[in-house]
Design a protein around this motif. Structure first.
Motif, PDB file in Angstrom:
ATOM      1  N   GLY A 155      -0.711  -0.063  -0.598  1.00  0.00           N
ATOM      2  CA  GLY A 155      -0.719  -1.108  -1.606  1.00  0.00           C
ATOM      3  C   GLY A 155       0.463  -2.044  -1.538  1.00  0.00           C
ATOM      4  N   ASP A 156       1.485  -1.698  -0.734  1.00  0.00           N
ATOM      5  CA  ASP A 156       2.635  -2.588  -0.578  1.00  0.00           C
ATOM      6  C   ASP A 156       2.217  -3.901   0.086  1.00  0.00           C
ATOM      7  OD1 ASP A 156       4.488  -0.888  -1.695  1.00  0.00           O
ATOM      8  OD2 ASP A 156       5.443  -0.311   0.188  1.00  0.00           O
ATOM      9  N   VAL A 241       0.986   4.881   7.906  1.00  0.00           N
ATOM     10  CA  VAL A 241       0.044   3.971   7.251  1.00  0.00           C
ATOM     11  C   VAL A 241      -0.450   2.980   8.306  1.00  0.00           C
ATOM     12  CG1 VAL A 241       1.121   4.153   4.974  1.00  0.00           C
ATOM     13  CG2 VAL A 241       1.913   2.398   6.590  1.00  0.00           C
ATOM     14  N   ALA A 242      -1.254   2.025   7.897  1.00  0.00           N
ATOM     15  CA  ALA A 242      -1.653   0.905   8.755  1.00  0.00           C
ATOM     16  C   ALA A 242      -1.174  -0.396   8.117  1.00  0.00           C
ATOM     17  CB  ALA A 242      -3.168   0.874   8.936  1.00  0.00           C
ATOM     18  N   LEU A 243      -0.884  -1.383   8.954  1.00  0.00           N
ATOM     19  CA  LEU A 243      -0.464  -2.688   8.467  1.00  0.00           C
ATOM     20  C   LEU A 243      -1.462  -3.745   8.915  1.00  0.00           C
ATOM     21  CD1 LEU A 243       3.400  -2.707   9.156  1.00  0.00           C
ATOM     22  CD2 LEU A 243       2.185  -1.987   7.096  1.00  0.00           C
ATOM     23  N   GLU A 244      -1.883  -4.568   7.968  1.00  0.00           N
ATOM     24  CA  GLU A 244      -2.711  -5.732   8.262  1.00  0.00           C
ATOM     25  C   GLU A 244      -1.854  -6.984   8.201  1.00  0.00           C
ATOM     26  OE1 GLU A 244      -7.155  -4.418   6.605  1.00  0.00           O
ATOM     27  OE2 GLU A 244      -5.981  -5.987   5.588  1.00  0.00           O
ATOM     28  N   ILE A 245      -1.978  -7.825   9.228  1.00  0.00           N
ATOM     29  CA  ILE A 245      -1.250  -9.094   9.280  1.00  0.00           C
ATOM     30  C   ILE A 245      -2.275 -10.221   9.247  1.00  0.00           C
ATOM     31  CG2 ILE A 245       0.316 -10.534  10.642  1.00  0.00           C
ATOM     32  CD1 ILE A 245       1.301  -7.897  11.965  1.00  0.00           C
ATOM     33  N   GLY A 306       0.736 -10.057   4.781  1.00  0.00           N
ATOM     34  CA  GLY A 306      -0.160  -8.938   5.008  1.00  0.00           C
ATOM     35  C   GLY A 306      -0.016  -7.869   3.952  1.00  0.00           C
ATOM     36  N   ARG A 307      -0.526  -6.686   4.271  1.00  0.00           N
ATOM     37  CA  ARG A 307      -0.495  -5.593   3.311  1.00  0.00           C
ATOM     38  C   ARG A 307      -0.532  -4.254   4.032  1.00  0.00           C
ATOM     39  NH1 ARG A 307      -6.669  -5.306   0.809  1.00  0.00           N
ATOM     40  NH2 ARG A 307      -7.770  -5.362   2.817  1.00  0.00           N
TER      41      ARG A 307
END
Length: 335
Positions: A155-156, A241-245, A306-307
């Motif tokens: 959620g960050d 976690v995973a990061l979306e850009i 991103g998130r």
């Protein structure tokens, strides 16, 4: 070609960089002595630069010195630490004479003054190979407040400082012409490659500076040296976690945006070329206004791009949410 001996080099060029700091012991002993009382947690990092790998042999010596110091300062920024002292190891090739070394130390002196700390020691030696310079840097941060790569939470938001891609494009400009590039854009990109802008003041605000851990804004942070996508993957792995850009939100300088518009193949270089030395960090949504204020207070562009989501790794998505595949997602140190 004239080059002074080791001890004369230390006495005449490097000793003045201590700026009279008694902890350096005049660079006349085997080590410096630093007390830690009142410093909080001591943060230590070391980075080396090799001619032909991290800088071009014909780069101005003052900018080589600046880059050597600034990539280390970027590590301090990523930890949210205040720089305290630096130690320089210089492996000097036979082609470097006194004039070159004087220009190098002048560049180092100027940056040490700008960032308000001193050189406290180091070592010099000769090498038949390419010149290399390594700086060990010490910093301080409040107990328990140092930023880590492993703190990103579901959620960050994902944020980045400054603009991305300029350093890699600057190297490309130096290696060969990019036709149609205005001179002002050319010089901007070259300067970004040669003299990164370490975000020390922003890093201090993200960690809470001298406050305890509870005062920090970011949950995870690192500096971008190997490329945005590759370093995002490092944060994702460390944090599990995973990061979306989001590609449409990438902050690009005018120079980089114009180049990519003219040649879309350069997009891979912008995301994976490295040498940005910007901060990539995560933070909870409730800290958005505070982060924007921190950016404004430190005169630093900050962009939410991103998130943090479930899964593993990092991926970049286009305007339709489709993953963009890169031929080379980042720089590798394997050779």
């Amino acid at each position: 070609m004239v080059r002074r001996g080791e001890f004369a080099l230390i006495e005449t060029l490097f000793a003045p960089l201590t700026r009279g700091d008694s902890r350096a012991l005049g660079l006349a002993d085997d080590a410096a002595v630093l007390g830690t009382e009142g410093l909080g947690d001591l943060v230590v990092s070391v980075d080396g630069l090799v001619s032909g790998v991290h800088f071009l042999p014909d780069d101005p010596p003052g900018t080589i010195a600046a880059k050597c110091l600034r990539v280390n300062l970027s590590d301090m920024a990523a930890m949210g630490a205040k720089p305290v002292a630096a130690f320089l190891s210089a492996c000097l090739s036979p082609t470097l004479d006194d004039r070159w070394l004087e220009a190098f130390t002048e560049g180092l002196r100027a940056d040490l003054q700008t960032y308000s700390f001193s050189l406290l020691g180091g070592d010099t030696t000769s090498t038949p190979g390419p010149a290399s310079f390594s700086i060990t840097i010490l910093g301080s941060v409040a107990p328990g407040a140092a930023l880590r790569r492993s703190g990103a939470r579901m959620g960050d938001d994902l944020w980045v400082s400054g603009t991305v891609g300029d350093g890699a494009l600057g190297l490309r400009v130096l290696q060969g012409p990019l036709f149609g590039l205005p001179e002002v854009h050319r010089m901007h990109l070259i300067d970004r490659y040669r003299k990164p802008q370490p975000r020390v003041a922003l890093g201090l605000m993200l960690s809470g500076g001298t406050e305890e851990k509870s005062g920090r804004l970011a949950t995870a942070c690192m500096d971008i040296s190997d490329g945005l996508l590759a370093d995002a993957a490092h944060v994702a792995k460390a944090s599990d976690v995973a990061l979306e850009i989001w590609a449409p939100d990438l902050p690009l300088s005018e120079a980089a945006a114009d180049l990519v518009a003219d040649d879309p193949t350069l997009f891979d270089l912008v995301l994976g070329g490295g040498d940005d030395y910007e901060l990539l960090f995560t933070a909870p949504p409730e800290n958005r206004e505070a982060i924007l204020a921190a950016g404004q207070g430190t005169d630093t562009l900050v962009t939410r791009l991103g998130r943090v989501v479930e899964g593993a790794g990092a991926r970049i998505l286009d305007i339709d949410g489709v993953e963009i595949a890169l031929a080379k997602p980042g720089w590798s140190h394997d050779g």
